[in-house]
Design an enzyme around this catalytic site. Sequence first.
Site, PDB file in Angstrom:
ATOM      1  N   ARG A  75      12.869  13.671   6.703  1.00 53.08           N
ATOM      2  CA  ARG A  75      12.610  12.244   5.868  1.00 53.08           C
ATOM      3  C   ARG A  75      13.517  12.240   4.602  1.00 53.08           C
ATOM      4  NH1 ARG A  75       6.623  10.496   6.183  1.00 53.08           N
ATOM      5  NH2 ARG A  75       7.386   8.551   5.187  1.00 53.08           N
ATOM      6  N   SER A  80       8.424   1.783  -3.282  1.00 52.20           N
ATOM      7  CA  SER A  80       7.839   2.824  -2.771  1.00 52.20           C
ATOM      8  C   SER A  80       6.931   3.274  -3.785  1.00 52.20           C
ATOM      9  CB  SER A  80       8.583   3.880  -2.611  1.00 52.20           C
ATOM     10  OG  SER A  80       8.203   5.224  -2.331  1.00 52.20           O
ATOM     11  N   GLN A 125       5.071   6.096  -3.281  1.00 44.81           N
ATOM     12  CA  GLN A 125       5.379   7.664  -3.448  1.00 44.81           C
ATOM     13  C   GLN A 125       6.399   7.769  -4.783  1.00 44.81           C
ATOM     14  OE1 GLN A 125       6.404   9.033   0.504  1.00 44.81           O
ATOM     15  NE2 GLN A 125       4.319   8.552   1.173  1.00 44.81           N
ATOM     16  N   ASP A 175       2.253   0.192   5.977  1.00 42.55           N
ATOM     17  CA  ASP A 175       1.903   1.011   7.181  1.00 42.55           C
ATOM     18  C   ASP A 175       1.078   0.297   8.503  1.00 42.55           C
ATOM     19  OD1 ASP A 175       2.760   3.257   5.589  1.00 42.55           O
ATOM     20  OD2 ASP A 175       0.726   3.775   4.658  1.00 42.55           O
ATOM     21  N   LYS A 187       9.778   6.081   7.984  1.00 42.58           N
ATOM     22  CA  LYS A 187       8.345   6.522   8.074  1.00 42.58           C
ATOM     23  C   LYS A 187       8.418   7.583   8.878  1.00 42.58           C
ATOM     24  CE  LYS A 187       6.921   3.513   5.001  1.00 42.58           C
ATOM     25  NZ  LYS A 187       6.382   4.109   3.586  1.00 42.58           N
ATOM     26  N   ARG A 189      10.021   3.336  12.827  1.00 38.51           N
ATOM     27  CA  ARG A 189       8.817   2.487  13.437  1.00 38.51           C
ATOM     28  C   ARG A 189       9.482   1.255  13.968  1.00 38.51           C
ATOM     29  NH1 ARG A 189       4.029   4.087   9.229  1.00 38.51           N
ATOM     30  NH2 ARG A 189       3.355   5.890  10.358  1.00 38.51           N
TER      31      ARG A 189
HETATM   32  C1  S3P Z   1       1.933   5.979   0.181  1.00 41.54           C
HETATM   33  C2  S3P Z   1       3.006   5.058   0.304  1.00 41.54           C
HETATM   34  C3  S3P Z   1       3.576   4.558   1.347  1.00 41.54           C
HETATM   35  C4  S3P Z   1       2.864   4.619   2.496  1.00 41.54           C
HETATM   36  C5  S3P Z   1       2.429   5.862   2.823  1.00 41.54           C
HETATM   37  C6  S3P Z   1       1.399   6.302   1.632  1.00 41.54           C
HETATM   38  C7  S3P Z   1       1.313   6.509  -0.901  1.00 41.54           C
HETATM   39  O1  S3P Z   1       4.813   5.315   1.432  1.00 41.54           O
HETATM   40  O2  S3P Z   1       3.761   4.334   3.753  1.00 41.54           O
HETATM   41  O3  S3P Z   1       1.655   6.062   4.057  1.00 41.54           O
HETATM   42  O4  S3P Z   1       0.115   7.045  -0.637  1.00 41.54           O
HETATM   43  O5  S3P Z   1       1.740   6.550  -1.961  1.00 41.54           O
HETATM   44  P1  S3P Z   1       6.265   4.762   0.601  1.00 41.54           P
HETATM   45  O6  S3P Z   1       6.108   5.179  -0.832  1.00 41.54           O
HETATM   46  O7  S3P Z   1       7.264   5.735   1.397  1.00 41.54           O
HETATM   47  O8  S3P Z   1       6.483   3.212   1.055  1.00 41.54           O
END
Ligand code: S3P
Length: 434
Positions: A122, A167, A169, A315, A342, A346
């Site tokens: 990833r 995102s 994250q 998700d 992901k 997906r």
């Molecule tokens: C998440 C953010 C999302 C999500 C992941 C959990 C998080 O990812 O798909 O399951 O807890 O911040 P992305 O930031 O890559 O969209």
Amino acid sequence: MEFNLLPGGTITGEVRVPGDKSISHRSIMLGALAEGTTRVSGFLEGDDALATVAAFRAMGVEIEGPHAGQVTIHGVGLHGLQAPHDELDLGNSGTSIRLLSGLLAGQAFDSVLTGDASLCGRPMGRVIDPLSLMGAQLSAAEGGRPPLRVKGGQALQGIHYDLPMASAQVKSCVLLAGLYSQGRTSVTEPAPTRDHTERMLRGFGYPVQNDNGVISLQGGGRLQAADIDVPADISSATFLLVAASIAPGSDLLLTHVGINPTRIGVLNILKLMGADITLRNEREVGGEPVADIRVRHAPLHGIEIPEDQVPLAIDEFPALFIAAACAQGRTVLRGAEELRVKESDRIAAMAEGLTTLGIANEILDDGIIIDGGTLGGGVIHTFHDHRIAMSFAVAALRAQQEIRVLDCDHVATSFPGFDALTRGLGLQISTVAG
Ligand code: S3P
């Protein structure tokens, strides 16, 4: 492990699905960095959240549990982490590696972050780029993939970062590095994403501003321990929302589900498709909105999914594609290129499985077109992705023949006990070692 599913069935009962994965991760991270003792209840005892627990233990944080969803974290303060002796193995967990990269960029010691084959495929450039602008030193393997090597002892500088993709994250990574930075760190996002980091930071007494979409914090503050009640994960509830919606005669109550506005795209999309979903007992628990959700079978129809809902349901698309396959007419999804990076691609993984079941679909660069129809049966490849596995398990409720879902071990990353829980509600699921 494989799932074997007999066709048909009805979903009835009342259930609380496991705790929210995003909030569980953050409870460990912020609890570890806080001053004082943090008690967490409703914690997700899934492999992903446990990988975060193991990482903080490896950095010297004393963590008791989880026992029946209870975790006690003895916080060490923002500057109390110790250098781990080994690489930090984060398994399948994208949230762990991306959020930790921000935190570790601000430490005095070096660290290496790695994970399983899926995680090591990833993209990490999305966190390396902003962290480098802040003065962090980190490098990835070829193609910007893990392992990530973080060089400690750097003086980080607050920046403004305009996120190139929606995102949570990446947003969280930058904000967590901002705790260790000189001055202010701010981000803007192309569309709102889950805001659990911001909410929990505030819950730990750390001011986070949101001025018309500019989210910011000042480095150099302190976190004060706080108790956390983790709601049930709406992403896990989604499989049951879809299951009950598609299976005639179903009537299900999902209790204590997190309904943070940045997470409820699935409710909005299913309602647009004609689902019978009602919320009861709406309340706020530890800074996060929660409700009981009742869902009854209803005939669904295809829709064009509004693009503004995509980040709010990111998700949930594998399960929503099953709803689309059972709906009357055509469903079109666009603006969802993030689905390709992901735990699996997906779009490709779901398209393959839908084709196996006899559902006409067309892959787009940034989405998919699905024509509702009659589901047959067959053997499904999950590409080791938990959400692909659970989606095709619930599809059996409307299938004509048996469905065999291969490689289901990863279900335990987010929804341990999925098979027993869904069997109790009426899914005709059995597991086979394999
Ligand atoms: C998440 C953010 C999302 C999500 C992941 C959990 C998080 O990812 O798909 O399951 O807890 O911040 P992305 O930031 O890559 O969209």
